[in-house]
Design a protein around this motif. Structure first.
Motif, short mmCIF file in Angstrom:
data_model
loop_
_atom_site.label_atom_id
_atom_site.label_comp_id
_atom_site.label_asym_id
_atom_site.label_seq_id
_atom_site.Cartn_x
_atom_site.Cartn_y
_atom_site.Cartn_z
N ALA A 140 -43.28 -4.31 7.34
CA ALA A 140 -43.32 -5.10 6.48
C ALA A 140 -41.75 -4.51 5.07
O ALA A 140 -41.78 -3.73 5.48
N LEU A 141 -40.88 -6.00 5.85
CA LEU A 141 -39.65 -5.48 4.38
C LEU A 141 -40.55 -5.39 3.10
O LEU A 141 -40.98 -6.02 2.71
N LEU A 142 -39.88 -4.47 2.53
CA LEU A 142 -39.82 -4.59 1.14
C LEU A 142 -39.48 -5.48 -0.35
O LEU A 142 -38.73 -6.04 0.61
N GLY A 143 -39.83 -6.02 -1.03
CA GLY A 143 -39.02 -7.15 -1.65
C GLY A 143 -37.81 -6.68 -2.73
O GLY A 143 -37.89 -5.41 -2.75
N GLU A 144 -36.98 -7.67 -2.35
CA GLU A 144 -35.41 -6.64 -2.90
C GLU A 144 -35.96 -7.54 -4.46
O GLU A 144 -34.88 -7.30 -5.14
N ASP A 180 -43.38 -3.62 -9.67
CA ASP A 180 -42.98 -3.15 -8.75
C ASP A 180 -42.80 -3.69 -7.86
O ASP A 180 -43.57 -2.01 -7.28
N ARG A 181 -42.47 -4.07 -6.61
CA ARG A 181 -42.80 -4.00 -5.15
C ARG A 181 -41.42 -3.83 -4.23
O ARG A 181 -42.11 -3.89 -3.13
N THR A 182 -41.12 -3.12 -4.98
CA THR A 182 -38.94 -3.33 -4.13
C THR A 182 -39.82 -2.00 -3.07
O THR A 182 -38.20 -1.07 -2.41
N THR A 183 -40.26 -0.75 -3.77
CA THR A 183 -40.12 0.13 -3.42
C THR A 183 -41.41 0.95 -3.09
O THR A 183 -43.10 0.44 -3.27
N LEU A 186 -32.67 -16.37 -15.32
CA LEU A 186 -32.34 -16.26 -14.03
C LEU A 186 -33.23 -15.03 -14.06
O LEU A 186 -34.37 -14.50 -12.88
N THR A 187 -32.68 -13.61 -15.41
CA THR A 187 -33.12 -12.22 -15.01
C THR A 187 -34.54 -12.43 -15.16
O THR A 187 -35.08 -11.33 -14.66
N MET A 188 -35.07 -13.25 -15.96
CA MET A 188 -36.50 -13.26 -16.18
C MET A 188 -37.38 -13.49 -15.24
O MET A 188 -38.52 -12.88 -15.94
N HIS A 189 -37.55 -14.73 -14.94
CA HIS A 189 -38.35 -15.01 -13.48
C HIS A 189 -37.73 -14.59 -12.15
O HIS A 189 -38.41 -13.57 -11.58
N ARG A 190 -36.44 -13.47 -12.11
CA ARG A 190 -36.15 -12.99 -11.09
C ARG A 190 -35.55 -11.47 -11.06
O ARG A 190 -34.45 -11.28 -11.13
N PRO A 191 -35.81 -10.79 -11.73
CA PRO A 191 -35.35 -9.72 -12.10
C PRO A 191 -34.88 -8.80 -10.83
O PRO A 191 -35.88 -9.18 -9.69
N PRO A 192 -33.55 -8.31 -10.87
CA PRO A 192 -32.91 -7.40 -9.97
C PRO A 192 -34.25 -6.06 -9.62
O PRO A 192 -35.14 -5.91 -10.53
N ALA A 193 -34.11 -5.65 -8.68
CA ALA A 193 -34.59 -4.64 -8.50
C ALA A 193 -34.20 -3.00 -9.11
O ALA A 193 -35.52 -2.46 -9.12
N ASP A 194 -33.07 -2.93 -9.85
CA ASP A 194 -32.76 -2.83 -10.18
C ASP A 194 -32.64 -2.91 -12.21
O ASP A 194 -32.29 -2.24 -12.83
N ALA A 195 -33.05 -3.76 -12.49
CA ALA A 195 -33.78 -3.83 -13.59
C ALA A 195 -34.69 -3.21 -14.27
O ALA A 195 -35.20 -2.04 -13.96
N ASP A 196 -33.90 -2.88 -15.92
CA ASP A 196 -34.25 -1.91 -16.37
C ASP A 196 -35.93 -2.28 -17.03
O ASP A 196 -36.42 -3.00 -18.73
N ILE A 197 -37.41 -1.89 -15.88
CA ILE A 197 -37.82 -2.15 -17.22
C ILE A 197 -39.06 -1.83 -18.27
O ILE A 197 -39.52 -2.98 -18.35
N ALA A 198 -38.49 -0.51 -18.09
CA ALA A 198 -39.12 -0.15 -19.44
C ALA A 198 -38.45 -1.44 -20.94
O ALA A 198 -38.85 -1.56 -21.22
N ALA A 199 -37.52 -1.66 -21.02
CA ALA A 199 -37.07 -2.68 -21.55
C ALA A 199 -37.56 -4.31 -21.27
O ALA A 199 -37.54 -4.10 -22.38
#
Length: 709
Positions: free
Chosen positions: A149-153, A52-55, A208-221
């Motif tokens: 530098a921009l954070l990842g999405e 998680d490099r979005t934050t 697409l979710t598995m390869h490019r999960p959005p920033a709000d994806a449930d990382i624990a799940a």
């Protein structure tokens, strides 16, 4: 159920990776070594985990063991050499806290980057260091002054490595492949109504979710494998494997087999002559086999049961159904000792009934071998017991109707097929009964043995005293030596099981933790010196077969008191007088193997013990394994726990069928999907067989299956 789909999907799925930018012959060859040759292979090359490099997290808020991204300025740089070169870079941020970045592999140019005052962004998992938190080998990049530098999405996927291709290059290639994903309707092979009813996304959305999960994806799940996208992929993967097995089973059922029904005179005579009554479980399993054998289609049944549950007598009763009808039976076992054990039992039970039992093993040579081969070819030999020698081309049966294989996973696939083929004539094949003393977890059987009917003898004969199991530290070894002395003075016999034959130089090499398991040879010499009054034998895997057999036979015939052995005694030796087993370095073995070894004692009426000797400190998993062994003797419960602790990979590996490893599915975690998978598979095979084929090709491809072996 409609079977129509856009056939262009298949063409795109199988498009070679050489069509992607940056994939020339050398890169293509490297991908091929990892099994990646088509676009579809890259779609299904799923991430191991995510970063998680979005934050950005303030350094003061870091917690040991929790991965995070930070930004700070270099405060100090230190190079040192204690045991090996080390680079330590201290950074701080506006929170006022300091974090150390530690590197063991670095170049001079890399050191020059870390000038005091420069800004950088780093990602990794902090751990407690000598001076607060530190990250070992973080990923990082330097920032220019004033650079924002921009954070990842999106979360960053971390893929299984491909040798010779860097992580960034691999991500780019997978990105290209994903950009060419077909529309959802063209890619989908499962019925939309089914997916909607399960609350699962389409295959396209799941990928697409598995390869490019959005920033709000449930990382624990995602980490736990319970995210809907993973369940969607696991569902289809389990379905593909199940369909493959079902197809093999259907293909086998196209053959005919001799229907073994009619009078049961020999079965009745055998039962009346036995010195014991069948248990309820033995009777139930024999009834299942009898029904199978009465049909004109080949039986393929697996009988599983703990050591000593009475599988051999059930096999003998099945054999009588064939012999009564003038047919022959073959029983193959993986070792001469185990085969001899079966031979002795069958001769004592069957020869009084005028059933001729022949013996064929590697040591049967010359005129004796020629006579056995002649009796087998003429049909004079009605039941033939042996080892791998039964599968040789020179062995020709007159009319083989039933092939029984004990500990079937110990044989190669081609050997089992060779035995079956000895009874194959004009589309007729023999019935097959395979036996194992390694109980198979229910979920594993449902997923990976769907081509077999599975029976369980889950009841031990009366009179067996449960083995008492205790776990003790290796520091108490002297107490065990005295316990052995007392047991042998009382006329009992003892096993001492070691996990290594000899210590290797590699184990003691620099940078490796020295393995402190005692070598069997060393243990034999040590115990011989400590217990000079005892007769001590030695068995290990590097001995010649004849030496090993002689040592095992001497112990079986009570010519030795104590047998020092490696795990080669796991299957095959039955010594009712052995009432004590010590397993050294028990923490190194899996539950199934520990249970198999323990089954060598408790074979008689005397109370028996199994001592699990371990080296402290124990890992959490090792502690749980030893505790499970201490609490239960139930092989089926142990098998379920083994699946839970180790996962299906190692367990499946014993089957030798070429079954591809699961990419997404986890049998322990996804067991709840299996009933739905089975129902859907039957619908597809009935209503849309072309879709069933395409699902199998997508996940398994052209992998050869030997499910009917």
């Amino acid at each position: 159920m409609s079977a129509r789909r856009d056939l262009a999907t298949l063409d795109l799925s199988t498009e070679p990776l050489s069509h992607l930018a940056g994939v020339g012959p050398r890169v293509a060859a490297k991908l091929e070594t990892r099994g990646l040759s088509t676009l579809q292979d890259l779609w299904l090359h799923l991430p191991l985990r995510y970063e998680d490099r979005t934050t950005l997290l303030p350094i003061r808020a870091l917690k040991a063991g929790m991965a995070a991204q930070v930004e700070g300025r270099v405060e100090a740089v230190e190079r040192g050499f204690r045991y090996r070169p080390v680079l330590r870079v201290a950074i701080s941020d506006d929170s006022g806290a300091t974090l150390v970045l530690r590197f063991f592999h670095f170049r001079a140019a890399q050191v020059a980057q870390f000038a005091v005052g420069r800004r950088l962004r780093a990602y990794g998992t902090p751990r407690a260091g000598q001076q607060g938190l530190e990250i070992v080998h973080p990923s990082y990049h330097m920032l220019g002054d004033g650079e924002d530098a921009l954070l990842g999405e999106l979360l960053d996927p971390v893929y299984p490595a491909v040798e010779g291709i860097g992580p960034a290059s691999l991500r780019k290639l997978i990105g290209q492949a994903l950009d060419r994903l077909p529309a959802a309707a063209a890619l989908e092979l499962l019925p939309p109504a089914f997916l909607a009813g399960m609350g699962l996304p389409s295959l396209r959305d799941a990928l697409l979710t598995m390869h490019r999960p959005p920033a709000d994806a449930d990382i624990a799940a995602l980490g736990a494998g319970t995210h809907p996208a993973q369940r969607r992929l696991a569902m289809e993967e389990l379905l593909a494997h199940h369909l493959s097995l079902r197809r093999q089973r259907i293909a086998l059922q196209q053959h005919r087999a001799p229907a073994l029904r009619g009078r049961d005179g020999l079965v009745k005579a055998l039962r009346e002559s036995l010195p014991f009554k069948l248990t309820g479980a033995q009777q139930r399993v024999f009834d299942e086999i009898r029904k199978d054998l009465a049909r004109a289609h080949p039986m393929l049944r697996l009988v599983q049961g703990d050591v000593g549950s009475g599988k051999t007598v059930v096999a003998a009763l099945a054999a009588m159904l064939a012999v009564e009808r003038g047919k022959q039976v073959a029983l193959a076992a993986p070792t001469e000792l185990l085969a001899e054990q079966h031979l002795n039992n069958l001769r004592s039970w069957l020869e009084p009934l005028d059933v001729r039992v022949a013996w064929l093993a590697g040591k049967v040579t010359g005129k004796a071998r020629a006579k056995v081969l002649e009796d087998v070819a003429s049909g004079h030999a009605q039941v033939v017991v042996g080892t791998h020698a039964l599968m040789q081309d020179s062995v020709v049966f007159n009319d083989l109707a039933l092939a029984i294989v004990d500990e079937q996973h110990r044989f190669g696939v081609h050997q089992r097929l060779a035995l079956r083929d000895k009874g194959a004539t004009a589309g007729v094949v023999p019935h097959q009964l395979v036996m194992t003393a390694t109980p198979i977890p229910r979920t594993l059987a449902m997923a990976s043995y769907s081509d077999l009917d599975v029976s369980a003898i889950d009841e031990l004969p009366p009179g067996r005293t449960p083995v008492q199991t205790i776990a003790i530290s290796a520091e108490r070894r002297p107490e065990l030596v005295e316990r052995i002395r007392v047991a042998c003075q009382q006329g009992r016999q003892v096993y001492w099981v070691c996990t290594l034959i000899e210590e290797s130089e590699e184990d003691a090499g620099p940078g490796n933790a020295r393995m402190d398991a005692q070598a069997a040879q060393t243990t034999f010499e040590t115990l011989s010196a400590q217990l000079p009054e005892l007769r001590i034998g030695l068995v290990h895997g590097r001995m010649k077969a004849a030496e090993k057999q002689a040592a095992m036979r001497a112990f079986k015939q009570a010519e030795t008191d104590l047998l020092v052995a490696t795990t080669v005694i796991e299957v095959g030796v039955d010594v009712p007088n052995a009432s004590l087993m010590i397993i050294e370095n028990a923490e190194r073995l899996g539950l199934a193997q520990l249970h198999q070894l323990r089954g060598r004692v408790g074979r008689g009426a005397t109370a028996s013990s199994c001592v699990l000797m371990y080296q402290a400190p124990l890992s959490a998993m090792a502690r749980e394994r030893l505790e499970t062994m201490r609490l239960t003797n139930d092989g089926f419960l142990i098998a379920e726990k083994d699946l839970e602790l180790r996962g299906p990979g190692e367990l499946l590996g014993t089957r030798q069928t070429g079954l591809a490893a699961f990419r997404v599915a986890d049998l322990a975690r996804d067991a709840g999907l299996l009933p739905t998978v089975h129902d859907l598979a039957e619908r597809l095979l009935s209503d849309a067989p072309d879709l069933a084929d395409r699902i199998v090709r997508r996940w398994i491809g052209g992998a050869v299956r030997y499910a009917s072996a």
